[in-house]
Scaffold this active site. Sequence first.
Site, PDB file in Angstrom:
ATOM      1  N   CYS A 173    -109.422 -54.317   5.747  1.00 50.17           N
ATOM      2  CA  CYS A 173    -110.293 -54.845   6.796  1.00 50.17           C
ATOM      3  C   CYS A 173    -111.531 -53.979   7.002  1.00 50.17           C
ATOM      4  O   CYS A 173    -112.387 -54.308   7.811  1.00 50.17           O
ATOM      5  CB  CYS A 173    -109.521 -54.989   8.102  1.00 50.17           C
ATOM      6  N   CYS A 190    -103.271 -52.267  11.956  1.00 50.90           N
ATOM      7  CA  CYS A 190    -104.068 -51.444  12.865  1.00 50.90           C
ATOM      8  C   CYS A 190    -103.216 -50.327  13.465  1.00 50.90           C
ATOM      9  O   CYS A 190    -103.683 -49.203  13.657  1.00 50.90           O
ATOM     10  CB  CYS A 190    -104.642 -52.290  14.004  1.00 50.90           C
TER      11      CYS A 190
END
Lengths: 177, 127
Positions: free
Chosen positions: B37, B106
Amino acid sequence: MTTEFSRDFFQLFGLSRRFALDSQQLEQSWRAAAAAVHPDRYASSPDAEKRMALMQATQVNEAYQTLKSPLRRARYLLSLQGVDTQEETNTSMPLDFLMAQMEWRESIEEARDSSDVDALEALSSRLRSDKRALEAELGEALDRAADLDAAAVMVRKLRFLEKLDQEIGDAIETLLG
Amino acid sequence: MAYSDKLMDHYENPRNVGSFEKGDDSVGTGMVGAPACGDVMKLQIKVNADGVIEDAKFKTYGCGSAIASSSLVTEWVKGKSLDEAMAIKNTAIAEELALPPVKIHCSILAEDAIKAAVSDYKQKHGK
């Protein structure tokens, strides 16, 4: 045309299995292969043949999309040699690379916040030249040195650069739109 | 996608944003990045003479979940020993913030950032 599904994407287009690639040759081979398995040619064929042609057409397109993109091509070459690029799991990049990433993000943010399209265009062209340099390095690692671990790191780096490219593009589009 | 209140709170009011002087002997710096990402996270800890983390700062470029994850761990590590900080698991972060499955990476990034910061500190002190 008979296509064996066991052939890899390079063989499918009669290309040698390497990163360096003649994009015109890829384009021509793809057009020829796609025409040969086009569903229109099988309009009056038995259903089984139609299905086979459709599967082959899908494979031909998948192969083309994979080989056309330097990032996907490198990833595919590594996967053929059993190397996972770990783009989803490996978070430890060289420190200087991550520092540079932070700086890129700061520059993009700054230019976006001050609506400076020229600055964004300048960043975009700098990024393109960084990408070309990295792709050349990747070719060296894959085709000459056969240093697969180094190539996997470069694929991860290239992934970051593609993301930056997208962010700059989005920012320019927002400002111009 | 529905995000939890805790996640939104950390995203809208991130705690401990900023940085310490890298050269400072009592500071450990961890930098990590997620290729998939493009998120980049810098996390720093300030360790006192007793080996306890007394302060932490972060700077993250990434999505809301990455920012919230790093904000949360900077709060969690304060008052912890280095070993306790090393024991923080991404699953705990993901659970606390109710991260959706696509954002689990994340929390992995935040866990890896803490580990990198502790290792950097230990390396500085020859441990």
